[in-house]
Design a protein around this motif. Structure first.
Motif, PDB file in Angstrom:
ATOM      1  N   VAL A  64      26.544 -29.625 -19.890  1.00  0.00           N
ATOM      2  CA  VAL A  64      26.195 -29.247 -20.849  1.00  0.00           C
ATOM      3  C   VAL A  64      25.915 -27.460 -20.632  1.00  0.00           C
ATOM      4  CG1 VAL A  64      24.242 -28.485 -23.008  1.00  0.00           C
ATOM      5  CG2 VAL A  64      25.268 -31.043 -22.466  1.00  0.00           C
ATOM      6  N   THR A  65      25.413 -27.548 -19.324  1.00  0.00           N
ATOM      7  CA  THR A  65      24.747 -25.819 -18.820  1.00  0.00           C
ATOM      8  C   THR A  65      26.588 -25.418 -18.617  1.00  0.00           C
ATOM      9  OG1 THR A  65      22.286 -27.104 -17.798  1.00  0.00           O
ATOM     10  CG2 THR A  65      23.641 -24.648 -17.225  1.00  0.00           C
ATOM     11  N   ALA A  66      27.317 -25.929 -18.148  1.00  0.00           N
ATOM     12  CA  ALA A  66      28.483 -25.610 -17.384  1.00  0.00           C
ATOM     13  C   ALA A  66      29.526 -25.598 -18.226  1.00  0.00           C
ATOM     14  CB  ALA A  66      28.965 -26.370 -16.182  1.00  0.00           C
ATOM     15  N   LEU A  67      29.030 -26.248 -19.578  1.00  0.00           N
ATOM     16  CA  LEU A  67      30.093 -25.780 -21.139  1.00  0.00           C
ATOM     17  C   LEU A  67      29.793 -24.807 -21.213  1.00  0.00           C
ATOM     18  CD1 LEU A  67      30.998 -29.277 -22.320  1.00  0.00           C
ATOM     19  CD2 LEU A  67      33.050 -27.926 -21.031  1.00  0.00           C
ATOM     20  N   THR A  68      28.146 -24.581 -21.373  1.00  0.00           N
ATOM     21  CA  THR A  68      27.207 -23.263 -22.227  1.00  0.00           C
ATOM     22  C   THR A  68      28.314 -21.699 -21.950  1.00  0.00           C
ATOM     23  OG1 THR A  68      25.788 -25.369 -22.994  1.00  0.00           O
ATOM     24  CG2 THR A  68      25.304 -22.817 -23.491  1.00  0.00           C
ATOM     25  N   GLU A  69      27.244 -21.834 -20.592  1.00  0.00           N
ATOM     26  CA  GLU A  69      28.259 -20.528 -19.465  1.00  0.00           C
ATOM     27  C   GLU A  69      29.355 -20.636 -19.634  1.00  0.00           C
ATOM     28  OE1 GLU A  69      26.050 -18.626 -17.802  1.00  0.00           O
ATOM     29  OE2 GLU A  69      24.258 -20.018 -18.987  1.00  0.00           O
ATOM     30  N   GLY A  70      29.974 -21.186 -19.850  1.00  0.00           N
ATOM     31  CA  GLY A  70      31.590 -20.917 -20.052  1.00  0.00           C
ATOM     32  C   GLY A  70      31.278 -20.717 -20.899  1.00  0.00           C
ATOM     33  N   LEU A  71      31.186 -21.304 -22.374  1.00  0.00           N
ATOM     34  CA  LEU A  71      31.421 -20.700 -23.442  1.00  0.00           C
ATOM     35  C   LEU A  71      30.891 -19.556 -23.510  1.00  0.00           C
ATOM     36  CD1 LEU A  71      32.335 -21.516 -26.239  1.00  0.00           C
ATOM     37  CD2 LEU A  71      29.728 -22.409 -27.109  1.00  0.00           C
ATOM     38  N   LYS A  72      29.669 -19.050 -23.641  1.00  0.00           N
ATOM     39  CA  LYS A  72      28.932 -17.568 -23.091  1.00  0.00           C
ATOM     40  C   LYS A  72      30.064 -16.414 -22.419  1.00  0.00           C
ATOM     41  CE  LYS A  72      24.659 -15.212 -22.038  1.00  0.00           C
ATOM     42  NZ  LYS A  72      24.049 -16.044 -20.504  1.00  0.00           N
ATOM     43  N   VAL A  73      30.831 -17.211 -21.550  1.00  0.00           N
ATOM     44  CA  VAL A  73      31.370 -16.059 -20.590  1.00  0.00           C
ATOM     45  C   VAL A  73      32.981 -15.472 -21.878  1.00  0.00           C
ATOM     46  CG1 VAL A  73      33.118 -15.341 -19.054  1.00  0.00           C
ATOM     47  CG2 VAL A  73      30.794 -16.698 -18.383  1.00  0.00           C
ATOM     48  N   TRP A  74      33.349 -16.929 -22.402  1.00  0.00           N
ATOM     49  CA  TRP A  74      34.305 -16.433 -23.322  1.00  0.00           C
ATOM     50  C   TRP A  74      33.699 -15.701 -25.049  1.00  0.00           C
ATOM     51  CZ3 TRP A  74      34.615 -18.263 -28.495  1.00  0.00           C
ATOM     52  CH2 TRP A  74      35.919 -17.816 -28.968  1.00  0.00           C
ATOM     53  N   ALA A  75      32.603 -15.806 -25.136  1.00  0.00           N
ATOM     54  CA  ALA A  75      32.015 -15.882 -25.971  1.00  0.00           C
ATOM     55  C   ALA A  75      31.644 -14.373 -26.225  1.00  0.00           C
ATOM     56  CB  ALA A  75      30.625 -16.108 -26.846  1.00  0.00           C
ATOM     57  N   GLU A  76      31.533 -13.156 -24.967  1.00  0.00           N
ATOM     58  CA  GLU A  76      31.053 -12.093 -24.897  1.00  0.00           C
ATOM     59  C   GLU A  76      32.543 -11.351 -24.646  1.00  0.00           C
ATOM     60  OE1 GLU A  76      27.823 -10.249 -24.500  1.00  0.00           O
ATOM     61  OE2 GLU A  76      27.331 -11.970 -25.028  1.00  0.00           O
ATOM     62  N   ALA A  77      33.332 -11.961 -24.340  1.00  0.00           N
ATOM     63  CA  ALA A  77      34.508 -11.221 -24.210  1.00  0.00           C
ATOM     64  C   ALA A  77      34.670 -10.981 -25.633  1.00  0.00           C
ATOM     65  CB  ALA A  77      35.148 -12.020 -23.170  1.00  0.00           C
ATOM     66  N   HIS A  78      34.463 -11.620 -26.409  1.00  0.00           N
ATOM     67  CA  HIS A  78      35.635 -11.897 -28.109  1.00  0.00           C
ATOM     68  C   HIS A  78      34.296 -11.465 -28.671  1.00  0.00           C
ATOM     69  CE1 HIS A  78      38.680 -14.251 -25.744  1.00  0.00           C
ATOM     70  NE2 HIS A  78      38.967 -13.563 -26.574  1.00  0.00           N
ATOM     71  N   ARG A  79      33.513 -10.780 -28.140  1.00  0.00           N
ATOM     72  CA  ARG A  79      32.158 -10.627 -29.243  1.00  0.00           C
ATOM     73  C   ARG A  79      32.249 -10.034 -30.327  1.00  0.00           C
ATOM     74  NH1 ARG A  79      26.135  -9.925 -27.606  1.00  0.00           N
ATOM     75  NH2 ARG A  79      25.274  -9.795 -28.687  1.00  0.00           N
ATOM     76  N   ALA A  80      33.545  -8.842 -29.923  1.00  0.00           N
ATOM     77  CA  ALA A  80      33.708  -8.193 -30.975  1.00  0.00           C
ATOM     78  C   ALA A  80      34.333  -8.582 -32.073  1.00  0.00           C
ATOM     79  CB  ALA A  80      34.355  -6.696 -30.959  1.00  0.00           C
ATOM     80  N   SER A  81      35.639  -9.694 -32.491  1.00  0.00           N
ATOM     81  CA  SER A  81      36.817 -10.111 -33.093  1.00  0.00           C
ATOM     82  C   SER A  81      35.437 -11.137 -34.021  1.00  0.00           C
ATOM     83  CB  SER A  81      37.401 -10.181 -32.811  1.00  0.00           C
ATOM     84  OG  SER A  81      37.195 -11.683 -31.579  1.00  0.00           O
ATOM     85  N   THR A  83      32.504 -11.113 -34.404  1.00  0.00           N
ATOM     86  CA  THR A  83      31.051 -10.293 -35.092  1.00  0.00           C
ATOM     87  C   THR A  83      31.151  -9.884 -36.004  1.00  0.00           C
ATOM     88  OG1 THR A  83      30.812  -8.922 -33.184  1.00  0.00           O
ATOM     89  CG2 THR A  83      29.471 -11.204 -33.031  1.00  0.00           C
ATOM     90  N   ASN A  84      33.006  -9.633 -36.522  1.00  0.00           N
ATOM     91  CA  ASN A  84      33.426  -9.199 -36.866  1.00  0.00           C
ATOM     92  C   ASN A  84      33.078  -7.409 -36.827  1.00  0.00           C
ATOM     93  OD1 ASN A  84      34.450  -7.366 -39.110  1.00  0.00           O
ATOM     94  ND2 ASN A  84      33.488  -8.679 -40.655  1.00  0.00           N
ATOM     95  N   GLY A  85      32.692  -6.063 -35.585  1.00  0.00           N
ATOM     96  CA  GLY A  85      32.315  -5.707 -34.785  1.00  0.00           C
ATOM     97  C   GLY A  85      30.874  -5.704 -35.195  1.00  0.00           C
ATOM     98  N   GLY A  86      30.089  -5.839 -34.787  1.00  0.00           N
ATOM     99  CA  GLY A  86      29.157  -6.267 -34.737  1.00  0.00           C
ATOM    100  C   GLY A  86      28.135  -6.342 -35.865  1.00  0.00           C
TER     101      GLY A  86
END
Length: 176
Positions: A64-81, A83-86
């Motif tokens: 779970v920790t590994a999946l969460t950390e990987g998801l966090k990396v992906w989400a940060e890279a795609h955060r703008a899209s 979160t609708n530009g924040g």
């Protein structure tokens, strides 16, 4: 109308002699030891269950920790899209939601005495220091007669407790 006197000991096994009292204490000791054995057995079983549970859960938690950390990396890279530009702080995906939360600010202090001194030197004592007023109950017990004269103060008896302590022997090296 006269009050009915309470009858103590009704439906209780009240000893009628010193011998019966001695037997009652021995019985209490035997029952306490039996309770202790049940508790020890239950604690042993709980420890076994906890070990099995930990052995099974730990690898899952690591995944779970590994999946969460990987998801966090992906989400940060795609955060703008995501979160609708924040404009929002979450994203609804088909299988769940990811979100970002601002943690509340916190104050951490090192060397509190030095911090207090610095606050006083800067003239910020009224803003950043507080004085707590509370009743000193220990002092009242030391001067009970005087404390009783204060409205709202009652100095009560500590009471009395009946204690039965059966004699027990611990084997050398045994731990309770």
């Amino acid at each position: 109308m006269a009050k009915k006197a309470k009858t103590l000991g009704v439906n209780l096994p009240v000893p009628q002699s010193t011998e019966e009292a001695t037997t009652a204490i021995a019985d209490i000791g035997a029952l306490n030891r039996e309770i202790g054995r049940f508790n020890a057995d239950a604690n042993d079983r709980i420890a076994e269950i906890n070990k099995v549970l930990a052995d099974k859960v730990l690898p899952l938690q690591e995944r779970v920790t590994a999946l969460t950390e990987g998801l966090k990396v992906w989400a940060e890279a795609h955060r703008a899209s995501l979160t609708n530009g924040g404009k929002v702080k979450f994203a609804n995906l088909v299988t769940g939601t990811i979100s970002w939360r601002n943690l509340p600010p916190k104050v951490s202090l090192r060397k509190v005495d030095d911090v207090i001194t610095a606050i006083k030197q800067m003239g910020l004592g009224k803003k950043f220091l507080r004085t707590k007023e509370e009743v000193d109950k220990e002092a009242m017990l030391k001067e009970a007669d005087r404390a009783r004269t204060v409205a709202g103060v009652t100095i009560g008896s500590a009471g009395e407790e009946f204690i039965v302590e059966p004699f027990e022997v611990d084997a050398p090296g045994a731990q309770a």
